[in-house]
Design an enzyme around this catalytic site. Structure first.
Site, PDB file in Angstrom:
ATOM      1  CG  HIS A  33     108.811 -57.732  45.115  1.00 20.22           C
ATOM      2  ND1 HIS A  33     109.500 -56.647  44.628  1.00 20.22           N
ATOM      3  CD2 HIS A  33     107.744 -57.203  45.768  1.00 20.22           C
ATOM      4  CE1 HIS A  33     108.878 -55.532  44.968  1.00 20.22           C
ATOM      5  NE2 HIS A  33     107.796 -55.846  45.672  1.00 20.22           N
TER       6      HIS A  33
ATOM      7  CD  GLU B 270     113.009 -56.886  44.171  1.00 22.66           C
ATOM      8  OE1 GLU B 270     112.041 -57.397  43.580  1.00 22.66           O
ATOM      9  OE2 GLU B 270     113.089 -55.660  44.390  1.00 22.66           O
TER      10      GLU B 270
ATOM     11  CG  ASP C 201     110.009 -57.497  40.914  1.00 22.38           C
ATOM     12  OD1 ASP C 201     109.131 -57.681  41.797  1.00 22.38           O
ATOM     13  OD2 ASP C 201     111.180 -57.151  41.196  1.00 22.38           O
TER      14      ASP C 201
ATOM     15  CG  ASP D  50     109.238 -55.473  53.237  1.00 21.32           C
ATOM     16  OD1 ASP D  50     108.384 -54.804  53.852  1.00 21.32           O
ATOM     17  OD2 ASP D  50     109.044 -55.928  52.110  1.00 21.32           O
TER      18      ASP D  50
HETATM   19  C1  F6R Z   1     105.707 -54.307  51.369  1.00 22.30           C
HETATM   20  C2  F6R Z   1     106.221 -55.403  50.567  1.00 22.30           C
HETATM   21  C3  F6R Z   1     106.123 -55.400  49.069  1.00 22.30           C
HETATM   22  C4  F6R Z   1     104.826 -54.806  48.532  1.00 22.30           C
HETATM   23  C5  F6R Z   1     104.852 -54.792  47.014  1.00 22.30           C
HETATM   24  C6  F6R Z   1     103.605 -54.171  46.423  1.00 22.30           C
HETATM   25  O1  F6R Z   1     105.923 -54.531  52.731  1.00 22.30           O
HETATM   26  O2  F6R Z   1     106.777 -56.303  51.103  1.00 22.30           O
HETATM   27  O3  F6R Z   1     106.250 -56.721  48.619  1.00 22.30           O
HETATM   28  O4  F6R Z   1     103.741 -55.547  48.996  1.00 22.30           O
HETATM   29  O5  F6R Z   1     105.972 -54.097  46.568  1.00 22.30           O
HETATM   30  O6  F6R Z   1     103.560 -52.819  46.762  1.00 22.30           O
HETATM   31  P1  F6R Z   1     102.274 -51.926  46.454  1.00 22.30           P
HETATM   32  O7  F6R Z   1     101.198 -52.449  47.337  1.00 22.30           O
HETATM   33  O8  F6R Z   1     102.683 -50.539  46.825  1.00 22.30           O
HETATM   34  O9  F6R Z   1     101.966 -52.115  45.009  1.00 22.30           O
END
Ligand code: F6R
Length: 246
Positions: free
Chosen positions: A137, A142, A135, A66
């Site tokens: 994701h 989301e 959450d 992303d």
């Molecule tokens: C990042 C992504 C997100 C993260 C998630 C957890 O490319 O796609 O899904 O993996 O938000 O983020 P952290 O590791 O910062 O807790």
């Protein structure tokens, strides 16, 4: 789903890097799906060490999950920038084999289709690395995202904006939209490696791994995936109901 629990974040990161190293050794022209965020940083540091000891990335292709809409590749908070700073600048991957959604692309719909097409052209993703949002994701899919979604423009949940504001000066600076691989895009990866560390992920990990499969926790779809490995540290595993061995 195979669940591995490690005592610390460092051990979790090493275990993840070992799996990636083994996959690259088996298939030098592997297609990797990569994630950003705090969780994979330790794994990337291990991979950089492994590269110094001879692990070859010269035939590897990567696709990132992303990117924030509106952030150019040279913006310090963009995921393009993150990937070069945390991995690509320190390994011998060919930069032409790196694919990351463009945050400033003019026609998001068109470029999302191109992204999907490119993944297909190279034969699909062999190994997809994932983190999980508080959450539930994966990518930026989301709660409420249809489980058959593909790469597209999405609106970030308020909880994600709050979580990710730690990387920005002000909460208002966090982009509200992003381009993300869809849930179906992720699900089609041949192998998936989901990492989660820390107590703040414990609740969502128990829901995603032991709760019902639901678009409200998009990571829960991984329960149906034929080859998913989840690596947790003890803090992230602390709310699981079943007993798993360390
Ligand atoms: C990042 C992504 C997100 C993260 C998630 C957890 O490319 O796609 O899904 O993996 O938000 O983020 P952290 O590791 O910062 O807790």
């Amino acid at each position: 789903m195979k669940i591995i629990i490690k005592k610390t974040y460092e051990e979790l990161s090493k275990a993840a890097a070992d799996i990636i190293k083994e996959a690259i050794t088996k298939k030098p022209n592997i297609v990797l799906g990569l994630a950003t965020g705090s969780t994979p940083i330790g794994c990337y540091q291990e991979l950089i060490k492994m590269h110094k000891e001879g692990l070859d990335f010269s035939k590897v292709t990567t696709f990132n999950l992303d990117e924030y809409l509106g952030l150019a590749a040279d913006h310090p908070q963009s995921y393009n920038y993150f990937m070069y700073e945390n991995l690509f600048n320190y390994i011998n991957i060919n930069h032409k084999d790196i694919y990351i959604p463009g945050g400033t692309t003019k026609n998001v719909e068109e470029s999302s289709k191109e992204y999907e097409k490119k993944i297909k052209e190279v034969g699909g993703i062999d190994l997809q690395l994932l983190g999980i949002g508080s959450d539930g994701h994966i990518g930026f899919n989301e709660p409420g995202t249809p489980l058959d979604s593909r790469t597209q423009l999405v609106k970030l949940a308020e909880s994600t904006i709050q979580d990710n504001s730690r990387f920005f000066k002000k909460r208002e600076d966090v982009p509200k939209f992003a381009i993300t691989m869809g849930i179906q895009t992720i699900f089609e990866a041949k192998k998936i490696l989901l990492l989660a560390s820390g107590e703040n992920k414990a609740e969502v990990i128990s829901k995603a791994l032991e709760g019902p499969i639901t678009p409200q926790i998009t990571a829960s779809i991984l329960q149906k995936h034929p080859d998913t490995i989840v690596i947790l540290d003890t803090a992230a595993a602390s709310k699981l109901k079943k007993q798993y061995q360390l």
